[in-house]
Design an enzyme around this catalytic site. Structure first.
Site, PDB file in Angstrom:
ATOM      1  N   ALA A 189       0.859  -1.182   0.000  1.00  0.00           N
ATOM      2  CA  ALA A 189       0.000   0.000   0.000  1.00  0.00           C
ATOM      3  C   ALA A 189       0.896   1.233   0.000  1.00  0.00           C
ATOM      4  CB  ALA A 189      -0.872  -0.023   1.251  1.00  0.00           C
ATOM      5  N   GLY A 201       0.667  -5.155   0.866  1.00  0.00           N
ATOM      6  CA  GLY A 201      -0.444  -5.152  -0.083  1.00  0.00           C
ATOM      7  C   GLY A 201      -0.045  -5.707  -1.446  1.00  0.00           C
ATOM      8  N   GLU A 231      -0.360  -9.344  -1.017  1.00  0.00           N
ATOM      9  CA  GLU A 231      -1.806  -9.604  -0.885  1.00  0.00           C
ATOM     10  C   GLU A 231      -2.487  -9.549  -2.255  1.00  0.00           C
ATOM     11  OE1 GLU A 231      -2.023  -6.576   2.247  1.00  0.00           O
ATOM     12  OE2 GLU A 231      -3.110  -8.050   3.452  1.00  0.00           O
ATOM     13  N   GLU A 266       4.130  -5.490   7.213  1.00  0.00           N
ATOM     14  CA  GLU A 266       3.327  -4.422   7.837  1.00  0.00           C
ATOM     15  C   GLU A 266       3.644  -4.214   9.310  1.00  0.00           C
ATOM     16  OE1 GLU A 266       2.253  -6.598   5.668  1.00  0.00           O
ATOM     17  OE2 GLU A 266       0.740  -5.748   4.346  1.00  0.00           O
TER      18      GLU A 266
HETATM   19  N1  3HC Z   1       4.562   3.511  -0.004  1.00  0.00           N
HETATM   20  C1  3HC Z   1       5.021   4.725  -0.304  1.00  0.00           C
HETATM   21  N2  3HC Z   1       6.303   4.983  -0.618  1.00  0.00           N
HETATM   22  C2  3HC Z   1       7.144   3.945  -0.623  1.00  0.00           C
HETATM   23  C3  3HC Z   1       6.737   2.636  -0.310  1.00  0.00           C
HETATM   24  C4  3HC Z   1       5.382   2.430   0.020  1.00  0.00           C
HETATM   25  N3  3HC Z   1       4.892   1.218   0.296  1.00  0.00           N
HETATM   26  N4  3HC Z   1       7.810   1.819  -0.390  1.00  0.00           N
HETATM   27  C5  3HC Z   1       8.839   2.580  -0.744  1.00  0.00           C
HETATM   28  N5  3HC Z   1       8.456   3.871  -0.886  1.00  0.00           N
HETATM   29  C6  3HC Z   1       9.283   4.995  -1.305  1.00  0.00           C
HETATM   30  C7  3HC Z   1      10.392   5.302  -0.326  1.00  0.00           C
HETATM   31  O1  3HC Z   1       9.952   6.189   0.673  1.00  0.00           O
HETATM   32  C8  3HC Z   1      11.449   5.909  -1.220  1.00  0.00           C
HETATM   33  O2  3HC Z   1      11.069   7.242  -1.455  1.00  0.00           O
HETATM   34  P1  3HC Z   1      12.211   8.379  -1.669  1.00  0.00           P
HETATM   35  O3  3HC Z   1      13.015   7.910  -2.834  1.00  0.00           O
HETATM   36  O4  3HC Z   1      11.407   9.606  -1.904  1.00  0.00           O
HETATM   37  O5  3HC Z   1      12.985   8.408  -0.383  1.00  0.00           O
HETATM   38  C9  3HC Z   1      11.286   5.159  -2.528  1.00  0.00           C
HETATM   39  O6  3HC Z   1       9.969   4.603  -2.491  1.00  0.00           O
HETATM   40  C10 3HC Z   1      12.274   4.041  -2.719  1.00  0.00           C
HETATM   41  O7  3HC Z   1      12.273   3.229  -1.567  1.00  0.00           O
HETATM   42  P2  3HC Z   1      13.630   2.681  -0.923  1.00  0.00           P
HETATM   43  O8  3HC Z   1      14.630   3.773  -0.835  1.00  0.00           O
HETATM   44  O9  3HC Z   1      13.251   1.970   0.320  1.00  0.00           O
HETATM   45  O10 3HC Z   1      14.090   1.658  -2.074  1.00  0.00           O
HETATM   46  P3  3HC Z   1      14.776   0.244  -1.966  1.00  0.00           P
HETATM   47  O11 3HC Z   1      14.969  -0.229  -3.349  1.00  0.00           O
HETATM   48  O12 3HC Z   1      15.924   0.306  -1.014  1.00  0.00           O
HETATM   49  O13 3HC Z   1      13.699  -0.725  -1.264  1.00  0.00           O
HETATM   50  C11 3HC Z   1      11.549  -1.707  -0.917  1.00  0.00           C
HETATM   51  C12 3HC Z   1      12.507  -1.034  -1.909  1.00  0.00           C
HETATM   52  C13 3HC Z   1      12.130  -3.045  -0.423  1.00  0.00           C
HETATM   53  C14 3HC Z   1      10.259  -1.962  -1.606  1.00  0.00           C
HETATM   54  C15 3HC Z   1      11.369  -0.787   0.318  1.00  0.00           C
HETATM   55  O14 3HC Z   1      11.044   0.495  -0.138  1.00  0.00           O
HETATM   56  C16 3HC Z   1      10.301  -1.202   1.275  1.00  0.00           C
HETATM   57  O15 3HC Z   1      10.541  -2.032   2.135  1.00  0.00           O
HETATM   58  N6  3HC Z   1       9.097  -0.582   1.168  1.00  0.00           N
HETATM   59  C17 3HC Z   1       8.028  -0.765   2.103  1.00  0.00           C
HETATM   60  C18 3HC Z   1       7.347  -2.078   1.928  1.00  0.00           C
HETATM   61  C19 3HC Z   1       6.214  -2.204   2.886  1.00  0.00           C
HETATM   62  O16 3HC Z   1       6.331  -2.002   4.084  1.00  0.00           O
HETATM   63  N7  3HC Z   1       5.042  -2.566   2.373  1.00  0.00           N
HETATM   64  C20 3HC Z   1       3.871  -2.698   3.157  1.00  0.00           C
HETATM   65  C21 3HC Z   1       3.109  -1.423   3.110  1.00  0.00           C
HETATM   66  S1  3HC Z   1       1.714  -1.442   4.193  1.00  0.00           S
HETATM   67  C22 3HC Z   1       0.566  -2.334   3.394  1.00  0.00           C
HETATM   68  O17 3HC Z   1       0.785  -2.809   2.332  1.00  0.00           O
HETATM   69  C23 3HC Z   1      -0.771  -2.438   4.090  1.00  0.00           C
HETATM   70  C24 3HC Z   1      -1.652  -3.429   3.416  1.00  0.00           C
HETATM   71  O18 3HC Z   1      -1.585  -4.639   4.092  1.00  0.00           O
HETATM   72  C25 3HC Z   1      -3.102  -2.979   3.422  1.00  0.00           C
END
Ligand code: 3HC
Length: 686
Positions: free
Chosen positions: A63, A102, A105, A125
């Protein structure tokens, strides 16, 4: 189609490609594209099966975290999932990069999943103080069973495609580089079959129905690790629901539990930390286009605890290190400790023996710094004494090649003074690691007055390369983390003279969420180590005089039995009372936990505000990241500055004024703190 999606039909297979840089987060544009895409695929009779694939570096990374906390906009993820589930033909998710949260998912609502071997999938998450709220807690247990689901969802740990295949989370591996073609071929093989749905499966959860022991034991076993976090308990409840309830009711329960977490301070704090960790690299006068200096070899001076830990960081990523000591015994000891650390990791199954040997082969232990004439980066990690550091840097200036970065790991000393003994201060920088240096994720990158922006950019980039989060600091005593945390230590020492006991103080800090209180920490590290450079008489110094060095010898603030179990120490209590008497400090008896907490932590917040005022730290979130990653400040409070905002700045200013009247100018509120409080503003929320 929208600008983030493209839809083609190739011989009966509909291919929906989403490309929304950087990570295909499921923000509103992506959700719209998916919703529209699946609706038109449903309506197209020529389409017999569907491939859902992403462009760019990854499948959906989850998400869009930046949307949490604001009014949800339709189509919601739930609407999108309904469109996918009801499309009426088999859907194959084609995964590369990281399918997270997500994102996974979304893949799980598809009928089949195929991934390249380098892909990873996971439900992280929990790290955001949330639970997988789009069916993850209901679908994953139906594939892998509740035990593995608990492990994966509570740890948030992503797994490799190979592991995912073994668990049945994906159905097939594609070849690296031909994911699209392989997914289309896979789709053809299933085009005529009735779509398989994860929601219909029961075989993996049925054996656990009516057996709550699995969950109660899991809770008990992990109680300490979960302390203070809200998400783990809700995740357990959601997985229990997956076992006990029909699918649709389980989904409803999951949503209820998700909605409890989303607005919580804990989750807000953890989401803030997610962005804060990434924000630290943004430096106004060091743009991301700044050229960096290639670092292919490193020299570390000092093979003690810090030097050894620092060395390991580079060996871990394949960068050779020349490790320098003054004498053979110290050098041998240092190298042996590095080897032992790696061998312990191997025993735990984290490394193979070959990896241990490969890393050890990268260390070049030598006597004398003359061997550092050709390395790209030198990190000095010797005794914390200015005269010694100056001597080393003036030697380095003669020995090191032009273009080498000269770094010091000093924790407190003036880097400009060190740089001034060289003829190249623009190449001198602070790289301040936290102990244990191979474990703690903080690296303070300290820019001197003259440090060049290329050297700063290199320090920041190198930190990420070795898995650290760099926080930029300017030069001052203690830089960011040590300077603010010293305020807590000072107040702890003062408090025990006024009535509260070390155990009362420690308990307040433990209850706040730290792993231990300041006195437990002192006893663990050793009072002889802590009080080393203090010229003034201190309680710790008095304890050391009685040979009470802490856990290692005769107890310290506490007494210890053979198994190192702590009990309050009557001897320490007497020493504290004597000390207070000698200082003329009256024992005013007990204080409330709230009072103790304010006394210990408001000065930390105030010092953080001073760092901002003085331009030592760039932003409040940098201070928070330094505290969380360098001192294990509980992440679910967001760090001192975020926490201060949740307490309310006017309340903090009022309390500091009360202390100022009682104890003097050390409590004077910083001008920035006062200004923000008066204007109704905050450190972290604008
Ligand atoms: N939402 C919004 N922005 C995100 C994002 C997300 N899910 N994931 C990454 N970004 C952004 C980062 O803030 C960063 O922004 P910036 O360049 O402006 O600083 C950019 O994308 C690149 O991210 P990284 O620097 O972290 O890039 P990497 O290549 O090192 O890593 C990644 C990529 C492994 C995908 C890492 O970004 C990550 O772990 N992201 C989060 C994943 C996550 O937690 N997902 C779950 C979200 S909650 C959810 O899905 C709820 C659902 O169950 C309903």
């Amino acid at each position: 189609m929208t600008n983030v999606a493209s839809l083609t039909v190739e011989d009966g297979i509909g291919i929906l490609t989403i490309d929304s840089p950087p990570v295909n987060a499921l923000g509103i544009n992506v959700r719209r594209a998916l919703h529209d895409g699946f609706n038109s695929l449903a309506a197209d009779n020529a389409v017999k099966a569907i491939v859902l694939i992403c462009g760019g570096r990854t499948f959906f990374a989850g998400a869009d975290i930046s949307e949490f906390g604001s009014e949800p906009v339709r189509p919601h993820l739930g609407d999108v999932f309904e469109a996918i589930e009801n499309v009426g033909k088999p859907v194959v998710a084609a995964i590369h990069g990281t399918a997270l949260g997500g994102g996974l998912e979304t893949a799980l609502i598809c009928n089949y999943r195929i991934a390249v071997p380098s892909a990873k999938v996971g439900l992280p998450e929990v790290n955001l103080g949330l639970l997988p709220g789009a069916g993850g807690t209901q679908r994953l247990p139906r594939i892998v069973g509740p035990e593995i689901a608990l492990d994966l969802i509570i740890s948030g740990r992503p797994i490799s495609a190979k592991q995912a295949l073994e668990y049945g989370v994906i159905d097939a591996l594609a070849e690296e580089g031909t994911l699209r073609e392989d997914a289309i071929a896979f789709a053809r093989t299933v085009a005529d079959k009735p779509p398989v749905r994860v929601r219909d499966r029961d075989d993996k959860v049925a054996p656990y129905r009516g057996k709550p022991e699995l969950f109660s034991e899991f809770r008990k076993k992990n109680a300490r690790a979960f302390r203070g976090f809200k998400a783990p308990e809700n995740i357990i409840k959601a997985i229990e629901a997956a076992v006990e309830l029909p699918f649709d009711e389980g989904i409803e329960r999951e949503m209820e539990l998700f909605l409890e977490l989303e607005p919580s301070i804990e989750s807000q704090a953890q989401r803030y930390a997610f962005f804060g960790e990434r924000e630290t690299s943004k430096i106004p006068d060091v743009p991301s286009s700044t050229p960096t200096i290639p670092v292919k070899s490193v020299g570390v001076i000092g093979a003690g605890t810090m030097g050894g830990g620092i060395t390991m960081n580079f060996l871990n990523v394949g960068i050779p290190v020349t490790l320098v000591e003054m004498n053979q015994a110290a050098l041998d000891r240092g190298v042996a400790v590095i080897r032992k650390n790696y061998e312990n990791s191997a025993k735990k199954g984290k490394l193979t023996i070959e990896q241990v040997e490969k890393r050890m082969a990268l260390v070049n232990p030598v006597i004398g710094i003359e061997a550092l004439s050709d390395v790209d980066l030198v990190i000095e990690a010797v005794f914390e004494e200015m005269a010694i550091k100056k001597e080393i840097f003036s030697k380095l200036d003669r020995i090191a090649k032009q273009g080498a970065i000269l770094a010091t790991n000093t924790s407190f000393l003036d880097i400009d003074e060190i740089a001034a003994v060289t003829g190249r201060p623009e190449w001198v920088i602070g790289l301040h690691f936290f102990s244990p240096a191979n474990v703690m994720r903080l690296l303070e990158v300290v820019r001197g007055e003259k440090t060049s922006i290329e050297v700063i950019a290199t320090g920041m980039k190198l930190a990420r390369q070795i898995g650290k989060v760099p926080v930029l600091s300017r030069v001052c005593w203690g830089f960011i983390a040590n300077r603010i945390m010293a305020k807590r230590a000072i107040q702890g020492d003062a408090l025990i003279l006024e009535g509260p006991t070390p155990q009362e103080v420690d308990k307040v800090i433990y209850d706040y969420g730290f792993a231990m209180g300041p006195f437990q920490m002192s006893d663990l590290v050793g009072l002889d180590v802590i009080g080393r450079d203090s010229a003034e008489r201190t309680v710790a110094g008095d304890l050391v005089k009685l040979d009470r060095l802490g856990q290692k010898k005769n107890g310290g603030y506490y007494d210890y039995d053979e198994s190192r179990k702590a009990t309050p120490s009557p001897v320490a209590a007497e020493i504290i009372a004597d000390f207070a008497k000698a200082k003329g400090i009256e024992n005013k008896g007990k204080q409330s936990d709230e009072e103790i907490l304010a006394r210990l932590l408001y000065p930390v917040v105030n010092e953080g505000a001073k760092l901002l005022d003085e331009g030592i730290a760039l932003r409040a979130s940098d201070i928070d990241m330094a505290s969380i990653l360098g001192y294990n400040w509980p992440v679910y409070t967001g760090g001192p500055m975020f926490w201060a905002d949740t307490v309310g700045l006017p309340k903090i200013v009022a309390k500091l004024r009360e202390y100022e009247a009682k104890y003097g100018a050390e409590f004077t509120a910083s001008p920035l703190l006062v200004k923000l409080a008066e204007e109704g503003k905050s450190f972290t929320r604008g």
